[in-house]
Every structure is written in C-alpha cells, then in structure tokens.
Motif scaffolding. Structure first.
Motif, PDB file in Angstrom:
ATOM      1  N   ILE A 117      92.486  35.618  25.902  1.00  0.00           N
ATOM      2  CA  ILE A 117      91.744  36.776  26.126  1.00  0.00           C
ATOM      3  C   ILE A 117      90.316  36.652  26.124  1.00  0.00           C
TER       4      ILE A 117
ATOM      5  N   ARG B  11      98.102  33.125  26.195  1.00  0.00           N
ATOM      6  CA  ARG B  11      97.041  33.616  27.070  1.00  0.00           C
ATOM      7  C   ARG B  11      95.858  33.485  26.227  1.00  0.00           C
TER       8      ARG B  11
ATOM      9  N   TYR C 169      92.175  37.999  30.839  1.00  0.00           N
ATOM     10  CA  TYR C 169      93.174  37.105  30.056  1.00  0.00           C
ATOM     11  C   TYR C 169      93.342  35.790  31.078  1.00  0.00           C
TER      12      TYR C 169
ATOM     13  N   ASP D  37      96.177  34.568  22.565  1.00  0.00           N
ATOM     14  CA  ASP D  37      97.335  35.764  22.776  1.00  0.00           C
ATOM     15  C   ASP D  37      98.657  34.780  22.871  1.00  0.00           C
TER      16      ASP D  37
END
Length: 291
Positions: free
Chosen positions: A266, A264, A147, A166
């Motif tokens: 990923i 985030r 990530y 995320d």
C-alpha cells in the motif's frame, strides 16, 4: 509552435482509437478532428497517427505528443485549481482511495488533516488503483491511496510513497478442521470451496492453482472483502483476505499463508507538482503514520 488544442484532439484520438469516437467526445465532427490532426502533422513535419480500416494507431511521434499533451493538460488543471483557491480563499484537496484502504487508513489521516488545516475542504472519491492513478496524473485528484499486488502500477512520472505491507491470510470458520493451524500453504486448501472478495485476488488464486496443477472450486465471487468474510461465516467457503480488510468475528479465524506469502504493498501516489502543498504533505505524513 505546437497548438495545445490540437494536442488535446490527438489525445482524444489516442484514447478512443478512432476519429469518430474522438469527435463524439469533443463534440466535433469527424472531419474537424481529421483537419486538426492534419494541421498538427504539418506543424511537426511527420505523421502522428496511422489510419487503418480498424481505426488509428499512434506513431512514435504521436505517442511523444500525447505524453506532452497529457502533461500540459494536467499542469493547466493544476493552475486552474490554484487560481480558484486564490480567488475563493478556500483551500481544497481531493483524495482517491481504494475501498479497504480508505476504510482502514483514511479516516484517521483525514482527522489529522482537519485538525492541522481546519479550513481545507476535503473531497474523497473511491477508485481502484488503475482508475485513481489517471486522476492524479490529470490533476483531478491531489493524491491517491493505492496498492500493488500482482503487477507494478503504471506510475510513469508520478511518485509512489510506501505506506505499509498488507499480507494476506486465509479466513476460515472457527469450526473448520484446519482452523487451529498456525499457518497454511495454498496447497493445503486446494480442495476447499472459495469465496472471492476481489477480482485481483481471484486472478492470483486462479494463476496459482493453474501453476500448481489443481482447479479452484469457487462458491462465490464478490468485490467486497467484508461481504466475502460474511459468506465464509455463513459456511459458503474460505477466503484469502488482506490484513487491512480483516474483521473481528467470534466465528472466524485468520491464518497466515506460508511463504511466499501473498502481500499487497500500500502506498500514496502523488504528482510532483502537488507534493509541496501543505495539506498534501500533512495528509501523506498522516497516512504513513496511520499504520
């Protein structure tokens, strides 16, 4: 011609910052390391390291040679692994993953891999992105689930294939005065006590607080988002938790952070040499569809 063994010695010198530490890693004497570096410099016709009282630093030529050495070492490991697969008749795949991504995304993807390639032996190692990417670069792992959050990843010649966003939420006890809000800004919770579930989240929140003119009140620091939520449930504080790490609890609520929402990214990191392998292709596709 440049000697591969001397490139390996230079790579260790660069990694450790001194001849003596490189010698210990290689099981050489410092004198032998010095001789290997001197011979390499004679071959290329220029200095590759600058020697000083505090150790050694690479010259521009040295950095170029270290990059070449790392690439050659990775290709040799890849070839050795391919030869081992040919000799044994058993295909293998090694996956590096960060904890929460592995828990949320990897099991279903590995099940798809096992169903499509039942003879493949699977190895999984848990690493944070900064530690898993070197494994892919060196050939020790075929791919890594990673990530990006507060800074770009050092990918260099590797490929990052996006898997999912995320976004993070504020996790509070259901009886918290702010628990019925549809969204919250980080300024809304400036006076709260915090439970950290990750060092990168901690760094992000400390940076945000500093820029916004307030000081965080920290009641607990962990390296596990699930442990952090258990502490929130116990009334220790509130936490900032990514989507893939949220757990169901009758006593907790997850409230989206208002824009700009910390998020985030990923993805899967894979080396070009591994992208054509059928098990790698299958696993990457399964990870990208597991969301």
């Amino acid at each position: 011609m440049i000697d591969v063994q001397r490139l390996r010695v230079l790579t260790e010198v660069a990694r450790h910052g001194s001849f003596s530490k490189a010698a210990a890693a290689l099981l050489f004497t410092p004198s032998a390391v010095s001789q290997q570096i001197a011979a390499l410099e004679r071959t290329v016709g220029t200095e590759v390291v600058l020697r000083g009282a505090r150790g050694v630093t690479l010259t521009d030529a040295g950095r170029l040679l270290v990059e070449a050495g790392e690439t050659i070492s990775a290709e040799l490991r890849h070839t050795e692994a391919a030869l081992a697969r040919l000799a044994s008749g058993v295909d293998t795949i090694t996956v590096a993953t960060f904890s929460t991504g592995g828990r949320h995304l990897l099991p279903r993807a590995l099940a798809s891999l096992a169903a499509e390639h039942p003879g493949v032996e699977i190895t999984v190692v848990e690493r944070e992105p900064e530690d898993s990417i070197p494994l892919v670069r060196s050939g020790s792992a075929d791919l890594a689930l990673v990530y990006e959050f507060d800074r770009p990843l050092p990918l260099e010649k590797l490929t990052l294939l996006p898997v999912m966003s995320d976004p993070m939420s504020l996790v509070l006890r259901r009886d918290h005065p702010l628990a019925k809000r549809k969204s919250l800004s980080l300024n809304d919770v400036a006076d709260e006590k915090w439970v950290f579930g990750c060092s990168k989240t901690s760094a992000f929140l400390h940076g945000y607080a500093s820029d916004s003119g307030f000081t965080l009140r920290v009641s607990a620091s962990t390296t596990d988002y699930f442990f952090a939520q258990a502490l929130v449930e116990a009334g220790v504080g509130i936490a900032l938790i990514p989507l893939v790490a949220l757990r169901e609890s009758a006593d907790l609520v997850a409230i989206p952070v208002e824009r700009p929402r910390p998020t985030r990214k990923i993805g899967v990191v894979v080396a070009p040499r591994a992208r054509r392998r059928a098990p790698v292709v299958t696993l990457v596709e399964a990870l990208r569809s597991a969301t």
